[in-house]
Write an enzyme that holds these catalytic residues in place. Structure first.
Site, PDB file in Angstrom:
ATOM      1  N   HIS A 220      -3.231 -11.374   0.835  1.00 20.38           N
ATOM      2  CA  HIS A 220      -3.929 -10.122   1.149  1.00 20.38           C
ATOM      3  C   HIS A 220      -3.500  -9.584   2.517  1.00 20.38           C
ATOM      4  O   HIS A 220      -3.209  -8.390   2.666  1.00 20.38           O
ATOM      5  CB  HIS A 220      -5.440 -10.410   1.110  1.00 20.38           C
ATOM      6  CG  HIS A 220      -6.342  -9.267   1.446  1.00 20.38           C
ATOM      7  ND1 HIS A 220      -7.175  -8.679   0.519  1.00 20.38           N
ATOM      8  CD2 HIS A 220      -6.574  -8.603   2.609  1.00 20.38           C
ATOM      9  CE1 HIS A 220      -7.866  -7.706   1.104  1.00 20.38           C
ATOM     10  NE2 HIS A 220      -7.519  -7.641   2.378  1.00 20.38           N
ATOM     11  N   GLU A 221      -3.440 -10.485   3.509  1.00 15.63           N
ATOM     12  CA  GLU A 221      -3.099 -10.035   4.878  1.00 15.63           C
ATOM     13  C   GLU A 221      -1.625  -9.654   4.979  1.00 15.63           C
ATOM     14  O   GLU A 221      -1.277  -8.663   5.640  1.00 15.63           O
ATOM     15  CB  GLU A 221      -3.446 -11.111   5.913  1.00 15.63           C
ATOM     16  CG  GLU A 221      -4.898 -11.581   5.928  1.00 15.63           C
ATOM     17  CD  GLU A 221      -5.930 -10.468   5.969  1.00 15.63           C
ATOM     18  OE1 GLU A 221      -5.601  -9.350   6.395  1.00 15.63           O
ATOM     19  OE2 GLU A 221      -7.069 -10.708   5.535  1.00 15.63           O
TER      20      GLU A 221
ATOM     21  N   GLN B 114      -5.330  -2.966  10.581  1.00 13.59           N
ATOM     22  CA  GLN B 114      -6.740  -2.622  10.366  1.00 13.59           C
ATOM     23  C   GLN B 114      -7.462  -2.255  11.659  1.00 13.59           C
ATOM     24  O   GLN B 114      -8.571  -1.715  11.608  1.00 13.59           O
ATOM     25  CB  GLN B 114      -7.480  -3.771   9.667  1.00 13.59           C
ATOM     26  CG  GLN B 114      -6.999  -3.994   8.231  1.00 13.59           C
ATOM     27  CD  GLN B 114      -7.743  -5.129   7.572  1.00 13.59           C
ATOM     28  OE1 GLN B 114      -7.404  -6.290   7.778  1.00 13.59           O
ATOM     29  NE2 GLN B 114      -8.768  -4.825   6.800  1.00 13.59           N
TER      30      GLN B 114
ATOM     31  N   CYS C  67     -12.147  -6.133   0.936  1.00 13.62           N
ATOM     32  CA  CYS C  67     -11.365  -5.754   2.123  1.00 13.62           C
ATOM     33  C   CYS C  67     -12.268  -5.017   3.103  1.00 13.62           C
ATOM     34  O   CYS C  67     -13.027  -4.134   2.697  1.00 13.62           O
ATOM     35  CB  CYS C  67     -10.200  -4.858   1.710  1.00 13.62           C
ATOM     36  SG  CYS C  67      -9.149  -4.385   3.099  1.00 13.62           S
TER      37      CYS C  67
ATOM     38  N   HIS D  57      -1.159  -6.283   3.682  1.00 12.71           N
ATOM     39  CA  HIS D  57      -1.546  -5.242   4.654  1.00 12.71           C
ATOM     40  C   HIS D  57      -0.362  -4.881   5.559  1.00 12.71           C
ATOM     41  O   HIS D  57      -0.170  -3.718   5.909  1.00 12.71           O
ATOM     42  CB  HIS D  57      -2.702  -5.721   5.544  1.00 12.71           C
ATOM     43  CG  HIS D  57      -4.071  -5.437   5.017  1.00 12.71           C
ATOM     44  ND1 HIS D  57      -4.503  -4.178   4.671  1.00 12.71           N
ATOM     45  CD2 HIS D  57      -5.139  -6.259   4.818  1.00 12.71           C
ATOM     46  CE1 HIS D  57      -5.771  -4.235   4.273  1.00 12.71           C
ATOM     47  NE2 HIS D  57      -6.181  -5.497   4.346  1.00 12.71           N
TER      48      HIS D  57
END
Ligand code: GNR
Ligand code: NI
Length: 162
Positions: A133-134, A51, A91, A137
């Protein structure tokens, strides 16, 4: 420390797979410090290196109310899960979007710390969602890929909604 820009949806990098960290050096520590500052400034509960444009398996998170549970996960892997939860997710790379996902209720993760030592962490509720979630990613997966869009799937585990 410095903040870095958060990559937004539409940038192809979010769909790429991050590579494992091999060197636990000053450059990694700088990245971690910058990610921590960027996450807190953006009021996020977690942030993956991709990110901020870095394709390495690095995550920072803090899912506490009072910002007192800061964690760094390097090369994280889910080792165990229990149960299910269907709750809201957002997000920082998809501003303004939120949706309900199906995630485990409890998640155990093994990860290295900034010195390369392996540790095990347990998360429930929001922290369990954030771990998943991470780690998603790091594999180019966004929460929208897992979003429950059909109300009948949200209902419950007894099968009444199936
Ligand atoms: O800030 C965030 N909130 C959030 C809420 C529910 C489940 C996961 C998250 S992570 C997100 C920050 C982010 O985009 N991390 O990658
Ligand atoms: Ni995210």
């Amino acid at each position: 420390m410095a903040t870095r820009n958060i990559v937004k949806v539409g940038d192809d990098i979010l769909r790429k797979k991050s590579r494992p960290v091999e060197k636990f050096d000053k450059r990694l520590w700088q990245l971690l410090d910058d990610m921590k500052e960027t996450m807190y400034l953006a009021n996020g509960v977690g942030l993956a290196a991709v990110q901020v444009g870095v394709l390495r398996r690095v995550v920072v998170l803090d899912c506490s109310q009072d910002r007192s549970d800061y964690l760094e996960l390097i090369n994280p892997e889910i080792i165990d899960t229990e149960g299910e939860q269907r709750e809201q997710e957002g997000c920082l790379s998809l501003p303004g979007e939120c949706g309900i996902t199906l995630r485990p209720a409890v998640v155990r993760v093994k990860a290295q710390d900034r010195d390369g030592n392996w540790c095990v962490y347990k998360g429930e509720g929001l922290k369990a969602r954030c771990f998943c979630h991470e780690i998603d990613h790091l594999d180019g997966i966004l929460f929208t890929d897992r979003e429950i869009k059909d109300v009948s799937e949200i209902q419950n585990e007894t099968g009444s909604g199936q």
